[in-house]
Write an enzyme that holds these catalytic residues in place. Sequence first.
Site, PDB file in Angstrom:
ATOM      1  N   THR A  30      42.702  43.509 -28.425  1.00 24.76           N
ATOM      2  CA  THR A  30      44.006  43.890 -27.891  1.00 24.76           C
ATOM      3  C   THR A  30      43.976  43.754 -26.377  1.00 24.76           C
ATOM      4  O   THR A  30      43.059  44.275 -25.726  1.00 24.76           O
ATOM      5  CB  THR A  30      44.355  45.338 -28.271  1.00 24.76           C
ATOM      6  OG1 THR A  30      44.213  45.497 -29.692  1.00 24.76           O
ATOM      7  CG2 THR A  30      45.780  45.669 -27.887  1.00 24.76           C
ATOM      8  N   LYS A 142      34.717  45.111 -32.638  1.00 25.19           N
ATOM      9  CA  LYS A 142      36.100  45.556 -32.848  1.00 25.19           C
ATOM     10  C   LYS A 142      36.536  45.014 -34.219  1.00 25.19           C
ATOM     11  O   LYS A 142      37.416  44.168 -34.336  1.00 25.19           O
ATOM     12  CB  LYS A 142      36.986  45.001 -31.738  1.00 25.19           C
ATOM     13  CG  LYS A 142      38.340  45.675 -31.630  1.00 25.19           C
ATOM     14  CD  LYS A 142      38.262  46.995 -30.912  1.00 25.19           C
ATOM     15  CE  LYS A 142      39.668  47.500 -30.584  1.00 25.19           C
ATOM     16  NZ  LYS A 142      39.647  48.764 -29.851  1.00 25.19           N
ATOM     17  N   GLU A 175      32.808  58.233 -27.762  1.00 27.04           N
ATOM     18  CA  GLU A 175      34.023  57.632 -27.218  1.00 27.04           C
ATOM     19  C   GLU A 175      35.201  58.575 -27.438  1.00 27.04           C
ATOM     20  O   GLU A 175      35.043  59.681 -27.969  1.00 27.04           O
ATOM     21  CB  GLU A 175      34.293  56.289 -27.911  1.00 27.04           C
ATOM     22  CG  GLU A 175      34.419  56.391 -29.424  1.00 27.04           C
ATOM     23  CD  GLU A 175      34.335  55.055 -30.148  1.00 27.04           C
ATOM     24  OE1 GLU A 175      34.079  54.030 -29.488  1.00 27.04           O
ATOM     25  OE2 GLU A 175      34.512  55.043 -31.378  1.00 27.04           O
TER      26      GLU A 175
END
Length: 270
Positions: A30, A142, A175
Amino acid sequence: MKLCLVNGVQQNTIDIENRGLAYGDGLFTTAKIINGQIQHLSLHVQRLLVGCEKLELIAPNKIELSEQLSQVAKSYNLAVLKVIITASSGGRGYARSADPINNLIIMVHDYPKHYDDLAIEGITLGNSRQQIGINPMLSGLKHLNRLEQVLLRQELSSTKVDDLIVTNINDEVIEATSANFFFWLDGKLCTPDVTSSGVNGIMRQIILQKYPDTLIKKVTFTELVSSPAMFICNCVMGVMPVKAYNGQPLSIMLAQRVRNTLNQQTINES
């Protein structure tokens, strides 16, 4: 959604046997579009190619993919680009089809403009009750298997903070729900080790390159109590300063300094 291309054709449907739908067999990236250009385009393309290699998918041509994405971006002043690659439809069970042609999906979405206000004001963070797993086969990628993040986002919806810090099953901070995490301890910039859990985001990589003395370490919630400043980051929000962690006020000056430095670097490179 502003645009959706599936293998170069404008449409918003896919094959019901698509392996990305059935098994999460694929990956994505993204990016942010500004003034018709994709920020950090080469890094996003490289992420897709490396992901294809690790998942043993036939990768698209690097030059052709870069040109196609650049052409799409030209029509937008400010937007979010999402690129998905999935394995070919078909195959028996988990076995992939012998057809090596994969699916390339390109989407453009509105940019969440509230990010700009939050970057000035700072956000609030809390601790997630849920923990993510350890998966060395997929760590850093990802990939499309994002159920952990879906559940984390569901948890976030029931809280009053802007985001949550997440640990793995070893109680190691990894995270935020959809961003990497940085913090200061003893005057030094630090970030969690994502070798066995989490995503090695592009913005994280850029920060580590810009600030090579950053300490990559294993850290627990208990240690974070001593941190005077924090930020989360990804390629759409950039560096997002944290103004409070578990209700404790934090300074946002250090994080804003990092954000300003990276923004100026991007301007100089454009």
